[in-house]
Write a protein that holds these residues in place. Structure first.
Motif, PDB file in Angstrom:
ATOM      1  N   LYS A  46       0.718  -1.172   0.060  1.00  0.00           N
ATOM      2  CA  LYS A  46      -0.003  -0.031   0.058  1.00  0.00           C
ATOM      3  C   LYS A  46       0.933   1.133   0.099  1.00  0.00           C
ATOM      4  O   LYS A  46       2.104   1.317   0.608  1.00  0.00           O
ATOM      5  N   THR A  47       0.354   2.194  -0.763  1.00  0.00           N
ATOM      6  CA  THR A  47       1.242   3.626  -0.628  1.00  0.00           C
ATOM      7  C   THR A  47       1.097   4.218   0.678  1.00  0.00           C
ATOM      8  O   THR A  47       0.158   3.912   1.750  1.00  0.00           O
ATOM      9  N   ALA A  48       1.919   5.139   0.879  1.00  0.00           N
ATOM     10  CA  ALA A  48       1.790   5.973   2.204  1.00  0.00           C
ATOM     11  C   ALA A  48       0.443   6.958   2.362  1.00  0.00           C
ATOM     12  O   ALA A  48       0.109   7.079   1.182  1.00  0.00           O
ATOM     13  N   PRO A  49       0.101   6.984   3.471  1.00  0.00           N
ATOM     14  CA  PRO A  49      -1.226   7.614   3.581  1.00  0.00           C
ATOM     15  C   PRO A  49      -0.953   9.036   2.996  1.00  0.00           C
ATOM     16  O   PRO A  49       0.288   9.443   3.024  1.00  0.00           O
ATOM     17  N   MET A  50      -2.270   9.942   2.695  1.00  0.00           N
ATOM     18  CA  MET A  50      -1.826  11.209   2.320  1.00  0.00           C
ATOM     19  C   MET A  50      -1.683  12.079   3.127  1.00  0.00           C
ATOM     20  O   MET A  50      -2.231  12.125   4.407  1.00  0.00           O
ATOM     21  N   SER A  51      -0.725  12.919   3.041  1.00  0.00           N
ATOM     22  CA  SER A  51      -0.188  14.199   3.897  1.00  0.00           C
ATOM     23  C   SER A  51      -1.559  14.994   4.036  1.00  0.00           C
ATOM     24  O   SER A  51      -2.416  15.223   3.305  1.00  0.00           O
ATOM     25  N   ASP A  52      -1.617  15.583   5.126  1.00  0.00           N
ATOM     26  CA  ASP A  52      -2.466  16.631   5.402  1.00  0.00           C
ATOM     27  C   ASP A  52      -2.704  18.024   4.354  1.00  0.00           C
ATOM     28  O   ASP A  52      -3.603  18.340   3.845  1.00  0.00           O
ATOM     29  N   ALA A  53      -1.404  18.208   3.887  1.00  0.00           N
ATOM     30  CA  ALA A  53      -1.207  19.351   2.966  1.00  0.00           C
ATOM     31  C   ALA A  53      -1.589  18.720   1.797  1.00  0.00           C
ATOM     32  O   ALA A  53      -2.572  19.546   0.822  1.00  0.00           O
ATOM     33  N   ALA A  54      -1.523  17.388   1.224  1.00  0.00           N
ATOM     34  CA  ALA A  54      -2.025  16.939   0.075  1.00  0.00           C
ATOM     35  C   ALA A  54      -3.627  16.846   0.114  1.00  0.00           C
ATOM     36  O   ALA A  54      -4.275  16.898  -0.969  1.00  0.00           O
ATOM     37  N   ALA A  55      -4.185  16.262   1.442  1.00  0.00           N
ATOM     38  CA  ALA A  55      -5.435  16.201   1.405  1.00  0.00           C
ATOM     39  C   ALA A  55      -6.171  17.549   1.332  1.00  0.00           C
ATOM     40  O   ALA A  55      -7.227  17.838   0.493  1.00  0.00           O
ATOM     41  N   GLU A  56      -5.562  18.533   1.879  1.00  0.00           N
ATOM     42  CA  GLU A  56      -6.152  19.901   1.740  1.00  0.00           C
ATOM     43  C   GLU A  56      -6.346  20.458   0.327  1.00  0.00           C
ATOM     44  O   GLU A  56      -7.237  21.055  -0.268  1.00  0.00           O
ATOM     45  N   ARG A  57      -4.946  20.320  -0.301  1.00  0.00           N
ATOM     46  CA  ARG A  57      -4.813  20.744  -1.703  1.00  0.00           C
ATOM     47  C   ARG A  57      -5.929  19.830  -2.597  1.00  0.00           C
ATOM     48  O   ARG A  57      -6.681  20.387  -3.414  1.00  0.00           O
ATOM     49  N   LEU A  58      -6.298  18.559  -2.193  1.00  0.00           N
ATOM     50  CA  LEU A  58      -7.452  17.828  -3.116  1.00  0.00           C
ATOM     51  C   LEU A  58      -8.466  18.443  -2.869  1.00  0.00           C
ATOM     52  O   LEU A  58      -9.383  18.718  -3.657  1.00  0.00           O
ATOM     53  N   PHE A  59      -8.750  18.632  -1.408  1.00  0.00           N
ATOM     54  CA  PHE A  59     -10.222  19.125  -1.116  1.00  0.00           C
ATOM     55  C   PHE A  59     -10.594  20.513  -1.733  1.00  0.00           C
ATOM     56  O   PHE A  59     -11.494  20.704  -2.292  1.00  0.00           O
ATOM     57  N   GLN A  60      -9.441  21.441  -1.809  1.00  0.00           N
ATOM     58  CA  GLN A  60      -9.594  22.726  -2.605  1.00  0.00           C
ATOM     59  C   GLN A  60      -9.808  22.404  -4.204  1.00  0.00           C
ATOM     60  O   GLN A  60     -10.674  23.242  -4.726  1.00  0.00           O
ATOM     61  N   LEU A  61      -9.198  21.389  -4.977  1.00  0.00           N
ATOM     62  CA  LEU A  61      -9.356  21.047  -6.194  1.00  0.00           C
ATOM     63  C   LEU A  61     -10.676  20.516  -6.459  1.00  0.00           C
ATOM     64  O   LEU A  61     -11.356  21.126  -7.537  1.00  0.00           O
ATOM     65  N   ILE A  62     -11.025  19.639  -5.595  1.00  0.00           N
ATOM     66  CA  ILE A  62     -12.568  19.220  -5.665  1.00  0.00           C
ATOM     67  C   ILE A  62     -13.649  20.236  -5.605  1.00  0.00           C
ATOM     68  O   ILE A  62     -14.644  20.267  -6.280  1.00  0.00           O
ATOM     69  N   ASN A  63     -13.371  21.442  -4.876  1.00  0.00           N
ATOM     70  CA  ASN A  63     -14.437  22.195  -4.447  1.00  0.00           C
ATOM     71  C   ASN A  63     -14.185  23.492  -5.487  1.00  0.00           C
ATOM     72  O   ASN A  63     -14.519  24.552  -5.250  1.00  0.00           O
ATOM     73  N   GLY A  64     -13.438  23.187  -6.534  1.00  0.00           N
ATOM     74  CA  GLY A  64     -13.543  24.182  -7.618  1.00  0.00           C
ATOM     75  C   GLY A  64     -12.250  25.371  -7.172  1.00  0.00           C
ATOM     76  O   GLY A  64     -12.164  26.444  -8.103  1.00  0.00           O
ATOM     77  N   GLY A  65     -11.436  25.049  -6.441  1.00  0.00           N
ATOM     78  CA  GLY A  65     -10.194  26.045  -6.323  1.00  0.00           C
ATOM     79  C   GLY A  65      -8.935  25.649  -6.853  1.00  0.00           C
ATOM     80  O   GLY A  65      -8.082  25.542  -6.345  1.00  0.00           O
ATOM     81  N   ALA A  66      -9.047  25.291  -8.178  1.00  0.00           N
ATOM     82  CA  ALA A  66      -8.038  24.856  -9.229  1.00  0.00           C
ATOM     83  C   ALA A  66      -6.823  26.147  -9.623  1.00  0.00           C
ATOM     84  O   ALA A  66      -6.505  26.104 -10.413  1.00  0.00           O
ATOM     85  N   ALA A  67      -6.923  27.264  -8.969  1.00  0.00           N
ATOM     86  CA  ALA A  67      -6.340  28.393  -9.351  1.00  0.00           C
ATOM     87  C   ALA A  67      -4.756  28.200  -8.846  1.00  0.00           C
ATOM     88  O   ALA A  67      -4.295  27.655  -8.163  1.00  0.00           O
TER      89      ALA A  67
END
Length: 122
Positions: free
Chosen positions: A101-122
């Motif tokens: 299994k790959t390493a768990p996602m870091s908090d920073a990566a999870a936050e970035r993914l959350f922003q991308l999903i919610n339209g914050g792809a700027a």
């Protein structure tokens, strides 16, 4: 065909019908490359496998017992760091070992993914 003479086709049929646990079939299985094993796994034809039904069931039983043992140890171990690794299943013909299994996602990566999903792809 003369008496006492055999054809190559006869030899092929003889080898194909050897029991899966024979030395010849084991040598054939062990000589397969990773690419050939992947191709066999992708074909998804277990009825053409090199193991007998009894061997498949025995491997499944051994895997289930190992999983039960692992679960019992984990339930009775306080610290996660002291728990053993999950047991690897017995390799079957045409199957690769389980990928780590790959390493768990870091908090920073999870936050970035959350922003991308919610339209914050700027």
């Amino acid at each position: 065909m003369l008496a006492g003479r055999r054809t190559w086709a006869w030899l092929r049929v003889l080898i194909q019908h050897l029991p899966p646990e024979s030395h010849t079939m084991t040598a054939i299985r062990n000589s397969l490359s990773d690419v050939e094993l992947d191709e066999q796994a992708d074909l998804g034809e277990p009825e053409k496998g090199r193991w007998s039904q009894a061997e498949q069931l025995l491997a499944l039983l051994a895997d289930r017992v190992a999983q039960l043992q692992y679960t019992l140890i984990c339930v009775n171990t306080e610290k996660k760091s002291q728990r053993p690794d999950q047991p690897e299943p017995i390799r079957r013909p045409g199957a690769q070992p389980r990928k780590k299994k790959t390493a768990p996602m870091s908090d920073a990566a999870a936050e970035r993914l959350f922003q991308l999903i919610n339209g914050g792809a700027a």
